[in-house]
Motif scaffolding. Structure first.
Motif, mmCIF file in Angstrom:
data_model
loop_
_atom_site.group_PDB
_atom_site.id
_atom_site.type_symbol
_atom_site.label_atom_id
_atom_site.label_comp_id
_atom_site.label_asym_id
_atom_site.label_seq_id
_atom_site.Cartn_x
_atom_site.Cartn_y
_atom_site.Cartn_z
ATOM 1 N N SER A 90 -11.931 2.023 -30.643
ATOM 2 C CA SER A 90 -10.906 1.535 -29.740
ATOM 3 C C SER A 90 -11.527 1.347 -28.359
ATOM 4 O O SER A 90 -12.477 2.035 -28.007
ATOM 5 C CB SER A 90 -9.783 2.565 -29.680
ATOM 6 N N LYS A 91 -10.992 0.427 -27.590
ATOM 7 C CA LYS A 91 -11.467 0.203 -26.226
ATOM 8 C C LYS A 91 -10.433 0.724 -25.238
ATOM 9 O O LYS A 91 -10.114 0.083 -24.251
ATOM 10 C CB LYS A 91 -11.746 -1.279 -26.000
ATOM 11 N N VAL A 92 -9.921 1.891 -25.537
ATOM 12 C CA VAL A 92 -8.923 2.519 -24.692
ATOM 13 C C VAL A 92 -9.643 3.456 -23.729
ATOM 14 O O VAL A 92 -10.523 4.207 -24.126
ATOM 15 C CB VAL A 92 -7.899 3.307 -25.538
ATOM 16 N N VAL A 93 -9.275 3.378 -22.461
ATOM 17 C CA VAL A 93 -9.872 4.245 -21.452
ATOM 18 C C VAL A 93 -8.774 5.009 -20.723
ATOM 19 O O VAL A 93 -7.614 4.618 -20.731
ATOM 20 C CB VAL A 93 -10.713 3.436 -20.430
ATOM 21 N N CYS A 94 -9.154 6.093 -20.096
ATOM 22 C CA CYS A 94 -8.216 6.895 -19.315
ATOM 23 C C CYS A 94 -8.255 6.419 -17.861
ATOM 24 O O CYS A 94 -9.321 6.332 -17.259
ATOM 25 C CB CYS A 94 -8.602 8.369 -19.401
ATOM 26 N N ASN A 95 -7.100 6.114 -17.313
ATOM 27 C CA ASN A 95 -7.041 5.628 -15.934
ATOM 28 C C ASN A 95 -6.504 6.689 -14.973
ATOM 29 O O ASN A 95 -6.099 6.383 -13.859
ATOM 30 C CB ASN A 95 -6.210 4.344 -15.847
ATOM 31 N N LYS A 96 -6.516 7.938 -15.396
ATOM 32 C CA LYS A 96 -5.942 9.020 -14.593
ATOM 33 C C LYS A 96 -6.603 9.138 -13.214
ATOM 34 O O LYS A 96 -5.921 9.252 -12.199
ATOM 35 C CB LYS A 96 -6.070 10.342 -15.352
ATOM 36 N N ARG A 97 -7.932 9.092 -13.166
ATOM 37 C CA ARG A 97 -8.635 9.220 -11.882
ATOM 38 C C ARG A 97 -8.267 8.064 -10.952
ATOM 39 O O ARG A 97 -8.055 8.259 -9.762
ATOM 40 C CB ARG A 97 -10.143 9.265 -12.098
ATOM 41 N N MET A 98 -8.183 6.860 -11.495
ATOM 42 C CA MET A 98 -7.791 5.700 -10.689
ATOM 43 C C MET A 98 -6.404 5.927 -10.093
ATOM 44 O O MET A 98 -6.186 5.715 -8.906
ATOM 45 C CB MET A 98 -7.782 4.426 -11.535
ATOM 46 N N ARG A 99 -5.467 6.358 -10.934
ATOM 47 C CA ARG A 99 -4.093 6.563 -10.465
ATOM 48 C C ARG A 99 -4.009 7.676 -9.429
ATOM 49 O O ARG A 99 -3.248 7.579 -8.478
ATOM 50 C CB ARG A 99 -3.164 6.853 -11.641
ATOM 51 N N GLN A 100 -4.790 8.740 -9.600
ATOM 52 C CA GLN A 100 -4.723 9.875 -8.683
ATOM 53 C C GLN A 100 -5.471 9.642 -7.374
ATOM 54 O O GLN A 100 -5.003 10.035 -6.317
ATOM 55 C CB GLN A 100 -5.272 11.135 -9.356
ATOM 56 N N GLU A 101 -6.637 9.003 -7.446
ATOM 57 C CA GLU A 101 -7.485 8.903 -6.262
ATOM 58 C C GLU A 101 -7.410 7.564 -5.539
ATOM 59 O O GLU A 101 -7.569 7.514 -4.327
ATOM 60 C CB GLU A 101 -8.941 9.197 -6.640
ATOM 61 N N THR A 130 -1.276 -4.699 -36.231
ATOM 62 C CA THR A 130 -1.976 -3.778 -35.349
ATOM 63 C C THR A 130 -3.469 -3.913 -35.554
ATOM 64 O O THR A 130 -3.943 -4.313 -36.594
ATOM 65 C CB THR A 130 -1.549 -2.323 -35.619
ATOM 66 N N GLY A 131 -4.194 -3.580 -34.554
ATOM 67 C CA GLY A 131 -5.644 -3.632 -34.593
ATOM 68 C C GLY A 131 -6.166 -2.675 -33.552
ATOM 69 O O GLY A 131 -5.449 -1.800 -33.086
ATOM 70 N N ASN A 132 -7.399 -2.838 -33.175
ATOM 71 C CA ASN A 132 -7.961 -1.995 -32.137
ATOM 72 C C ASN A 132 -7.245 -2.260 -30.827
ATOM 73 O O ASN A 132 -7.064 -3.394 -30.427
ATOM 74 C CB ASN A 132 -9.450 -2.279 -31.978
ATOM 75 N N LYS A 133 -6.865 -1.194 -30.172
ATOM 76 C CA LYS A 133 -6.160 -1.341 -28.902
ATOM 77 C C LYS A 133 -7.160 -1.420 -27.761
ATOM 78 O O LYS A 133 -8.222 -0.820 -27.809
ATOM 79 C CB LYS A 133 -5.195 -0.184 -28.699
ATOM 80 N N THR A 134 -6.789 -2.181 -26.749
ATOM 81 C CA THR A 134 -7.636 -2.390 -25.589
ATOM 82 C C THR A 134 -6.793 -2.266 -24.332
ATOM 83 O O THR A 134 -5.667 -2.740 -24.294
ATOM 84 C CB THR A 134 -8.263 -3.806 -25.631
ATOM 85 N N LEU A 154 -0.840 0.953 -20.657
ATOM 86 C CA LEU A 154 -0.426 0.715 -22.040
ATOM 87 C C LEU A 154 -1.459 -0.120 -22.791
ATOM 88 O O LEU A 154 -1.377 -1.347 -22.828
ATOM 89 C CB LEU A 154 0.937 0.003 -22.080
ATOM 90 N N PRO A 155 -2.449 0.532 -23.394
ATOM 91 C CA PRO A 155 -3.384 -0.230 -24.216
ATOM 92 C C PRO A 155 -2.651 -0.789 -25.428
ATOM 93 O O PRO A 155 -1.744 -0.152 -25.959
ATOM 94 C CB PRO A 155 -4.428 0.806 -24.633
ATOM 95 N N GLU A 156 -3.025 -1.992 -25.815
ATOM 96 C CA GLU A 156 -2.350 -2.613 -26.959
ATOM 97 C C GLU A 156 -3.311 -3.547 -27.667
ATOM 98 O O GLU A 156 -4.279 -4.032 -27.088
ATOM 99 C CB GLU A 156 -1.114 -3.374 -26.477
ATOM 100 N N ALA A 157 -3.022 -3.803 -28.929
ATOM 101 C CA ALA A 157 -3.839 -4.707 -29.736
ATOM 102 C C ALA A 157 -3.621 -6.152 -29.288
ATOM 103 O O ALA A 157 -2.524 -6.527 -28.866
ATOM 104 C CB ALA A 157 -3.477 -4.559 -31.209
ATOM 105 N N ARG A 158 -4.656 -6.946 -29.382
ATOM 106 C CA ARG A 158 -4.599 -8.346 -28.963
ATOM 107 C C ARG A 158 -3.452 -9.119 -29.625
ATOM 108 O O ARG A 158 -2.734 -9.852 -28.941
ATOM 109 C CB ARG A 158 -5.949 -9.006 -29.240
ATOM 110 N N PRO A 159 -3.235 -8.991 -30.937
ATOM 111 C CA PRO A 159 -2.129 -9.744 -31.549
ATOM 112 C C PRO A 159 -0.763 -9.399 -30.955
ATOM 113 O O PRO A 159 0.102 -10.264 -30.828
ATOM 114 C CB PRO A 159 -2.195 -9.352 -33.029
ATOM 115 N N THR A 160 -0.563 -8.156 -30.573
ATOM 116 C CA THR A 160 0.708 -7.749 -29.969
ATOM 117 C C THR A 160 0.892 -8.415 -28.611
ATOM 118 O O THR A 160 1.971 -8.910 -28.288
ATOM 119 C CB THR A 160 0.768 -6.214 -29.825
ATOM 120 N N VAL A 161 -0.170 -8.438 -27.822
ATOM 121 C CA VAL A 161 -0.108 -9.061 -26.498
ATOM 122 C C VAL A 161 0.115 -10.569 -26.635
ATOM 123 O O VAL A 161 0.938 -11.152 -25.925
ATOM 124 C CB VAL A 161 -1.385 -8.752 -25.686
#
Length: 152
Positions: free
Chosen positions: A112-123, A7-11, A58-65
């Motif tokens: 972490s480079k995780v962002v919320c995509n709620k506005r994108m999904r809703q609007e 695991t590492g920083n998720k993106t 689903l943000p995930e760490a680079r090694p997992t992807v």
């Protein structure tokens, strides 16, 4: 398929098709708002200028992807060495060692480079949602596309 990796920083990531759909929806929405403003019928429900995080669910760490991608390729007997992961780790280590600030290094390791995509999904994509909601669906689509070199 299980993809155990370090695991590492998720993106967050996003498939190019979903990215294009989001950008086009935003452009169309902007154009509609401009037309409504000119006609004097603009509702106050959405501001004229909006900022959206275009990202999958689903943000995930680079090694997992990378591990998941390796599993896909190995399923059709394409051997992938660990050079990809090793190279990525070496680049990260080199960058980290060249930084002058230890506090900056520590902060980046925790961030972490995780962002919320709620506005994108809703609007922007409220009717159909993301076609590729996670990196798994996105990589599967790329893997199974007729234009990929391993499918010739």
């Amino acid at each position: 398929m299980s993809s155990k990796a370090t695991t590492g920083n998720k993106t967050n990531r996003i498939h190019i098709v979903d990215l294009a759909r989001g950008v086009l929806a935003g452009m169309f929405q902007q154009k509609c708002n401009e037309n409504e403003k000119r006609n004097g019928s603009m509702s106050n429900s959405l501001a004229t200028n909006r900022i959206y995080n275009l990202a999958d669910n689903l943000p995930e760490a680079r090694p997992t992807v990378l591990s998941f991608a390796r599993e896909l390729l190995s399923s059709i007997e394409i051997s992938v060495t660990d050079d990809v992961t090793t190279t990525a780790t070496a680049i990260t280590t080199t960058k980290t060692n060249s930084r002058s600030s230890v506090s900056r290094q520590n902060r980046r390791e925790k961030e972490s480079k995780v962002v919320c995509n709620k506005r994108m999904r809703q609007e922007l994509l409220s009717d159909s949602g993301l076609l590729f909601p996670t990196y798994r669906e996105g990589l599967n689509e790329i893997f199974n596309a007729q234009t990929t070199p391993w499918r010739r």
